[in-house]
Enzyme design. Structure first.
Site, PDB file in Angstrom:
ATOM      1  N   LYS A 117     -51.446 -31.645  20.301  1.00 45.72           N
ATOM      2  CA  LYS A 117     -51.624 -30.810  20.909  1.00 45.72           C
ATOM      3  C   LYS A 117     -52.375 -30.196  21.109  1.00 45.72           C
ATOM      4  O   LYS A 117     -53.218 -30.929  20.684  1.00 45.72           O
ATOM      5  CB  LYS A 117     -50.538 -30.232  19.292  1.00 45.72           C
TER       6      LYS A 117
HETATM    7  P1  NAD Z   1     -40.592 -18.883  23.597  1.00 46.85           P
HETATM    8  O1  NAD Z   1     -41.665 -18.446  23.181  1.00 46.85           O
HETATM    9  O2  NAD Z   1     -40.087 -19.707  24.627  1.00 46.85           O
HETATM   10  O3  NAD Z   1     -39.122 -18.663  22.191  1.00 46.85           O
HETATM   11  C1  NAD Z   1     -40.217 -17.958  20.957  1.00 46.85           C
HETATM   12  C2  NAD Z   1     -38.863 -17.222  20.738  1.00 46.85           C
HETATM   13  O4  NAD Z   1     -39.330 -16.920  18.704  1.00 46.85           O
HETATM   14  C3  NAD Z   1     -38.991 -15.838  21.296  1.00 46.85           C
HETATM   15  O5  NAD Z   1     -37.547 -15.834  21.477  1.00 46.85           O
HETATM   16  C4  NAD Z   1     -39.661 -14.945  20.350  1.00 46.85           C
HETATM   17  O6  NAD Z   1     -39.350 -13.584  20.251  1.00 46.85           O
HETATM   18  C5  NAD Z   1     -39.284 -15.116  19.399  1.00 46.85           C
HETATM   19  N1  NAD Z   1     -40.275 -15.372  17.823  1.00 46.85           N
HETATM   20  C6  NAD Z   1     -41.631 -15.271  17.375  1.00 46.85           C
HETATM   21  N2  NAD Z   1     -42.070 -14.504  16.827  1.00 46.85           N
HETATM   22  C7  NAD Z   1     -41.081 -14.114  15.789  1.00 46.85           C
HETATM   23  C8  NAD Z   1     -40.705 -14.058  14.720  1.00 46.85           C
HETATM   24  N3  NAD Z   1     -42.074 -13.396  14.255  1.00 46.85           N
HETATM   25  N4  NAD Z   1     -39.378 -13.864  13.964  1.00 46.85           N
HETATM   26  C9  NAD Z   1     -38.235 -13.609  14.937  1.00 46.85           C
HETATM   27  N5  NAD Z   1     -38.291 -14.563  15.867  1.00 46.85           N
HETATM   28  C10 NAD Z   1     -38.959 -14.883  17.095  1.00 46.85           C
HETATM   29  O7  NAD Z   1     -40.485 -20.772  22.386  1.00 46.85           O
HETATM   30  P2  NAD Z   1     -39.998 -21.686  22.783  1.00 46.85           P
HETATM   31  O8  NAD Z   1     -41.019 -22.828  23.464  1.00 46.85           O
HETATM   32  O9  NAD Z   1     -38.774 -21.377  22.644  1.00 46.85           O
HETATM   33  O10 NAD Z   1     -40.087 -22.319  21.281  1.00 46.85           O
HETATM   34  C11 NAD Z   1     -40.246 -22.387  19.852  1.00 46.85           C
HETATM   35  C12 NAD Z   1     -40.514 -23.417  18.891  1.00 46.85           C
HETATM   36  O11 NAD Z   1     -40.110 -24.229  19.123  1.00 46.85           O
HETATM   37  C13 NAD Z   1     -41.544 -23.417  18.529  1.00 46.85           C
HETATM   38  O12 NAD Z   1     -41.794 -23.759  16.897  1.00 46.85           O
HETATM   39  C14 NAD Z   1     -41.988 -25.005  18.912  1.00 46.85           C
HETATM   40  O13 NAD Z   1     -42.899 -25.844  18.832  1.00 46.85           O
HETATM   41  C15 NAD Z   1     -40.160 -25.353  19.275  1.00 46.85           C
HETATM   42  N6  NAD Z   1     -40.053 -26.613  20.436  1.00 46.85           N
HETATM   43  C16 NAD Z   1     -40.457 -25.879  21.430  1.00 46.85           C
HETATM   44  C17 NAD Z   1     -40.216 -27.088  22.804  1.00 46.85           C
HETATM   45  C18 NAD Z   1     -39.872 -27.058  23.876  1.00 46.85           C
HETATM   46  O14 NAD Z   1     -40.011 -28.037  24.669  1.00 46.85           O
HETATM   47  N7  NAD Z   1     -40.954 -25.352  24.417  1.00 46.85           N
HETATM   48  C19 NAD Z   1     -40.025 -28.742  22.024  1.00 46.85           C
HETATM   49  C20 NAD Z   1     -40.002 -29.084  20.606  1.00 46.85           C
HETATM   50  C21 NAD Z   1     -39.592 -27.252  19.524  1.00 46.85           C
END
Ligand code: NAD
Length: 428
Positions: A117
């Site tokens: 990561k």
């Molecule tokens: P993103 O940046 O697209 O979206 C993040 C979302 O979380 C946004 O809607 C944001 O407003 C919200 N957020 C941020 N801080 C917050 C808070 N304090 N309270 C409530 N909401 C809040 O990110 P993503 O890619 O959707 O990733 C989200 C999670 O999923 C992370 O934990 C990431 O590690 C995990 N993840 C992502 C992927 C991927 O392919 N993008 C894969 C596996 C896991």
């Protein structure tokens, strides 16, 4: 127990945060590892961690320095694989935890990767597009000594997207003097990206949620869903839940919380977020002013899809869901896991529930190596098969051993990692 002061800082059990959560999860799985437990220390130590200085010229000419990281937790089963996060709260220990969860995730779904990561401690919302590009390129060139298509393959995570991946791929390729599409995944389609990658994590959350719902008798049509995070993962999952006839009753993001018992129009909410930057002010639902109240919204399926450690001892008792499907990485602390288990709330762990993204990243990597690209139907069908097979295997272990799905997923994954470790033996 060795003297904690004599331990490397990252093994100090008093170290709180996501890495501390991960160490506790490893603690819980160790009794189930049989003879392999003699290798378990491998799981508690990142293989490599790099801290880099990322200096860039801002648009006004001043020089700003940001701290960046790339951690390879384990590469026993294959090259490192895991996303890059741009967030003002990123720390080395958070990236270590996220890298470790990638090792477990890749092993849980049997992808031929280790775990890695990366991150940069920056609030990208404060940067112009040109500054973001300079930051990305400088970060990519600083970690170029570790990454590569057979060594460690980054991908998007919070606040990084297809464009950021295209800049990383280009920067690495400029160093190599040749176009190396397979160095990152989650790229735009014209530069070696895969069909289906953009939606893959959300789709995986939906596929795994459907498999788990069937096991505990939740019928998806009409089921109430609450989602924290409306980005790549939460937004994508919301769309598929709505398409399956579910009611998305509550959505929370960094800007606010909205609620509608009859179900929110997900497409309209997505259009609002695209225009306004947050769910706040969405006219098609009622605002909930206290963010803590999100957790007690009655629902069938709760999907945390924002950040780590959102469900802890303080709010786990208030949750009124039948099951939690972890879209985010590490959203539930071990203390909350215990409370939820005692309250009969099924927790489908991140390492399987959000593995859809890395699974299609794997497909993208394979397609880049073979320069032969698959159809979206092929990708979605293969994704669904890999995830449901992995879920079924973990469900069986959990049932047979009477353990939670998280511990079962760790048993399956850590066994695979440590078998590889043992077979390879120690060098020299
Ligand atoms: P993103 O940046 O697209 O979206 C993040 C979302 O979380 C946004 O809607 C944001 O407003 C919200 N957020 C941020 N801080 C917050 C808070 N304090 N309270 C409530 N909401 C809040 O990110 P993503 O890619 O959707 O990733 C989200 C999670 O999923 C992370 O934990 C990431 O590690 C995990 N993840 C992502 C992927 C991927 O392919 N993008 C894969 C596996 C896991």
């Amino acid at each position: 127990m060795p003297d904690p002061d004599a331990l490397p800082s990252y093994l100090d059990p008093r170290h709180l945060g996501s890495w501390g959560v991960y160490l506790q999860q490893v603690e819980r799985v160790t009794p189930y590892l049989g003879g392999l437990s003699r290798w378990a220390e491998t799981l508690r130590r990142p293989k490599r961690a790099l801290i880099v200085d990322v200096p860039i010229a801002l648009d006004d000419g001043t020089i700003a320095h940001f701290e960046g990281y790339r951690v390879q937790h384990n590469t026993s089963r294959g090259p490192g694989k895991g996303g890059v996060r741009f967030h003002r709260d990123v720390t080395l220990s958070e990236v270590m935890a996220l890298a470790a969860w990638m090792s477990v995730k890749n092993a849980a779904v049997k992808l031929p990767f280790g775990g890695a990561k990366g991150g940069v401690r920056v609030d990208p919302r404060g940067l112009s597009r040109a500054e973001l590009e300079r930051l990305t390129r400088r970060y990519a060139s600083e970690i170029a000594i570790l990454i590569g298509p057979t060594k460690d393959i980054p991908a998007p995570d919070v606040n990084t997207d297809e464009q950021v991946m295209a800049w990383m791929m280009d920067t690495y390729s400029m160093h190599e003097g040749a176009t190396v599409t397979g160095v990152v995944t989650g790229k735009p389609i014209p530069v070696g990206g895969s069909l289906g990658r953009r939606d893959a994590t959300g789709r995986g959350v939906f596929v795994v949620a459907a498999a788990a719902a069937a096991r505990i008798g939740i019928a998806l049509p009409g089921a109430a869903i609450a989602i924290q995070g409306f980005g790549n993962v939460g937004g994508g999952a919301a769309r598929l839940f709505a398409a399956a006839g579910c009611r998305v009753v509550a959505v929370q993001d960094h800007g606010g919380t909205v609620h509608r018992e009859a179900g929110i129009d997900v497409a309209a909410l997505a259009a609002h977020v695209a225009a306004a930057g947050s769910v706040r002010g969405f006219p098609g639902a009622t605002a909930i002013d206290d963010p803590a109240r999100f957790w007690s919204v009655p629902c069938d399926i709760l999907v945390p899809a924002a950040l780590e450690r959102q469900i802890g001892a303080a709010n786990a008792g208030a949750i009124r869901a039948r099951m939690i499907v972890e879209g985010a990485n590490g959203p539930t602390t071990p203390e909350a896991d215990d409370i939820l288990r005692d309250r009969d709330v099924l927790v489908v762990p991140d390492v399987i529930a959000n593995a859809g993204g890395v699974t299609v990243s794997y497909f993208e990597w394979v397609q880049d190596f073979s320069s032969f690209f698959w159809t979206e139907d092929e990708i979605n069908a293969r994704l669904a098969r890999i995830l449901t097979d992995a879920f079924d295997a973990i469900w069986q272990v959990a049932t047979e051993r009477r353990i939670t799905l998280r511990t079962a997923a760790f048993v399956v994954a850590c066994t695979r990692i440590l078998q590889a470790r043992e077979l390879r033996g120690l060098y020299p």
